[in-house]
Design an enzyme around this catalytic site. Structure first.
Site, PDB file in Angstrom:
ATOM      1  N   CYS A  35      18.423  43.174  -4.676  1.00  0.00           N
ATOM      2  CA  CYS A  35      18.094  43.510  -3.286  1.00  0.00           C
ATOM      3  C   CYS A  35      16.784  44.290  -3.220  1.00  0.00           C
ATOM      4  O   CYS A  35      16.772  45.508  -3.425  1.00  0.00           O
ATOM      5  CB  CYS A  35      19.231  44.324  -2.662  1.00  0.00           C
ATOM      6  SG  CYS A  35      18.884  44.809  -0.962  1.00  0.00           S
TER       7      CYS A  35
ATOM      8  N   CYS B  16      16.707  47.036  -0.498  1.00  0.00           N
ATOM      9  CA  CYS B  16      17.406  48.293  -0.803  1.00  0.00           C
ATOM     10  C   CYS B  16      16.647  49.096  -1.856  1.00  0.00           C
ATOM     11  O   CYS B  16      16.422  50.292  -1.701  1.00  0.00           O
ATOM     12  CB  CYS B  16      18.801  48.021  -1.384  1.00  0.00           C
ATOM     13  SG  CYS B  16      19.772  46.842  -0.475  1.00  0.00           S
ATOM     14  N   ASP B  17      16.281  48.442  -2.944  1.00  0.00           N
ATOM     15  CA  ASP B  17      15.830  49.176  -4.124  1.00  0.00           C
ATOM     16  C   ASP B  17      14.312  49.183  -4.309  1.00  0.00           C
ATOM     17  O   ASP B  17      13.797  49.914  -5.157  1.00  0.00           O
ATOM     18  CB  ASP B  17      16.491  48.575  -5.381  1.00  0.00           C
ATOM     19  CG  ASP B  17      18.007  48.590  -5.256  1.00  0.00           C
ATOM     20  OD1 ASP B  17      18.524  49.516  -4.610  1.00  0.00           O
ATOM     21  OD2 ASP B  17      18.667  47.689  -5.792  1.00  0.00           O
TER      22      ASP B  17
END
Ligand code: NAP
Length: 542
Positions: A364, A367-368
């Site tokens: 992701c 997200c990261d």
């Protein structure tokens, strides 16, 4: 109604009606909310300023929030062990809930929900989760690592907030923004979000349902499934829609507008893959829209009609004249079930992948990605997802190289041109054979399938975007037939081989576009409506 994370849409929509509702809720709360910020004297950074702005915005809505700011040398900081700048403490006289960093972006939802729960003085845990939490009889210090761009994080952070409110004597909580506190994330090897620790033991990687989180916290190890006790609440519906992506949400709108009683159940984040898509440029009506923004709009629309049970997992379905659906929280008796369970990330299947997941290996980028600003990473894949996510990382300031096993990309021409214009390096004809690193990703063993040569590529991170596998576990469990490619087999009316069970969206295969998933959701809902009026299985024809 959303049974958990009620504020998700409030934070996203900002309509006058919603603002009025929030104001009323704050005014009628039994408790005032005292917020303290402890910050270093060294000067204002972006996180300190963000905290002031966020809290000012809330204080414009209500006079029930007080805000005090102290430096880290103050006696109160010593009394409450605040040693990180900035630290926000919410109602420290009553609870031990602190933020290390600032509740920016997606974390705004967690913050709003925390304020509402603290103001109400109630955890709002489900009955099933409450039973588990009440078994805890020793101290737990929870740390949840989050990032402002992670749509999965609020669910896990709110789980922890609820636990801290339910057992204030035993549970303390730190919500740690990894962008503000990379050294703490490093110390815990938390290189993906969300990750939850209790007393420094990992209890959850990714977002868990409230009940699974409670069980993990009680047992002090990650749990995966939660089976509710037999006294779980019973709900009767015409259709249970499993999955809250574009297909499920659209089906919910169509089902209720047709006159059916419907419920959408989503175990993870609403919107499915779209929620983590950095930008969408081919959904009619929007030339360019963030995936999460599009999801918020869809969810707000769906909520006008259909009940959404988010953070709740369907653990069993028993077909029959009346179909029984068991979730981690309640039981449904329904006339039909629509499986809109979507798809989950394909894994590379190479040595090191599972060991280093969350340790520099991510599926992701939304997200990261922020963790890797200024660092060197690779993106593995050659389709639309890999190119979209590579561009997203590049624009975020990450030094990204694509690795693709062929000599041409499978992505849409528009995206490929964009990639080329940004001069992003691509290693063609290259396969990842192994992901290596002790505590975290350090290097890759690569194989060039044209030259037959192996090489080592040093990198801080690996993002994998190599397609999706249909999420068919539930379907298989109840005997739904699959195609040779592993998708749900269905007819033109979205009926599966089991009477009363239908499918829609990516789980059916075909073109995996947001617009096609939405179209399939509407078709399936209309088909269910027609069948419930005049069941094909009683007509003897399919
Ligand atoms: P995809 O289109 O299936 O592409 C997967 C890519 O990963 C392919 O290039 C494939 O290589 C490669 N790959 C597969 N297995 C691999 C392995 N084991 N090792 C290395 N590489 C591997 O998947 P996607 O990009 O995730 O997209 C999924 C669906 O969503 C598609 O239908 C896509 O069109 C849609 N989508 C659309 C958009 C958009 O419209 N803008 C954006 C995102 C996704 P080969 O080419 O060699 O097979």
């Amino acid at each position: 109604m959303v049974n958990s994370g009620d504020t998700q849409h409030i934070a996203g929509s900002g309509s006058e009606n919603v603002i009025r509702q929030i104001k009323n809720t704050f005014e009628n709360m039994p408790h005032d909310i005292d917020i303290y910020m402890f910050a270093s004297r060294a000067g204002d950074d972006v996180f300190i300023k963000a905290n002031r702005q966020i809290i000012r915005a809330f204080r414009e809505l209500t006079s029930r929030i007080t805000f005090r700011e102290y430096d880290l040398e103050h006696d109160l900081a010593r009394k409450w062990n605040a040693d990180t700048s900035p630290t926000l403490m919410i109602a420290p006289e009553r609870y031990s809930i602190r933020w290390l960093g600032a509740p920016m972006g997606e974390e705004g939802r967690t913050f709003l929900e925390t304020l509402l729960l603290v103001g109400m003085g109630q955890s709002n845990l489900s009955e099933q989760a409450l039973k588990v939490i009440k078994k805890i009889d020793t101290h737990r210090n929870i740390k949840v690592f989050v990032s402002p761009t992670c749509p999965y994080c609020p669910q896990q952070a709110v789980n922890a907030v609820k636990a801290a409110i339910e057992l204030p004597e035993l549970i303390s909580l730190e919500i740690i923004d990894i962008q503000c506190n990379p050294e703490i994330a490093q110390q815990y090897s938390a290189h993906s979000v969300p990750q939850a620790f209790a007393n420094d033991v990992l209890i959850g990687m990714g977002a868990q349902s409230e009940e699974v989180f409670a069980a993990s916290l009680e047992k002090m190890e990650p749990q995966t499934v939660f089976i509710p006790e037999s006294d779980a609440e019973l709900i009767e519906t015409d259709v249970v829609i499993v999955g809250g992506g574009p297909a499920g949400l659209t089906a919910g709108i169509y089902a209720v507008r047709s006159g059916m009683k419907a419920a959408v159940i989503e175990r993870g984040v609403l919107g499915g893959q779209v929620a983590t898509t950095p930008v969408v440029e081919n959904y009619p009506g929007f030339t360019q829209v963030g995936g999460k923004t599009l999801v918020d709009i869809m969810v707000s629309h769906a909520l006008e009609y259909v009940q959404i049970f988010q953070g709740e997992e369907v653990v069993d379905i028993q077909p029959g004249d009346t179909i029984e659906v068991l979730t981690s929280r309640r039981r449904f008796q329904t006339k039909s079930v629509l499986l809109a369970t979507g798809a989950s990330h394909t894994h590379l299947g190479v040595p090191g992948e599972s060991r280093l997941a969350g340790r520099g290996l991510s599926y992701c980028s939304t997200c990261d990605g922020p963790l890797f600003k200024g660092k060197k990473v690779v993106m593995v894949g050659g389709g639309n997802s890999a190119v979209t996510e590579t561009l997203h990382l590049h624009h975020m300031g990450v030094d990204v190289t694509m690795i693709h096993r062929r000599d041409s990309l499978r992505a849409q021409d528009f995206l490929v041109k964009n990639l080329m214009q940004n001069d992003i390096p691509i290693l063609w004809n290259t396969e990842v054979k192994e992901i290596r690193g002790e505590e975290r990703v350090q290097e890759l063993l690569l194989y060039n399938n044209k030259t037959d040569e192996e090489s080592i590529f040093e990198t801080s991170g690996v993002f994998v975007a190599i397609g999706y596998m249909p999420e068919v576990k539930l379907a298989q469990k109840i005997g739904v037939e699959l195609t040779a490619e592993g998708y749900i087999k269905r007819d033109s009316k979205h009926r599966t081989n089991i009477p009363g069970i239908y499918s829609a969206g990516d789980v059916e295969g075909g073109y995996k576009q947001i617009v096609t998933a939405a179209g399939q959701g509407s078709e399936a809902a209309l088909s269910i409506f027609e069948d419930l009026i005049n069941p094909y299985w009683l007509r003897g024809a399919k």
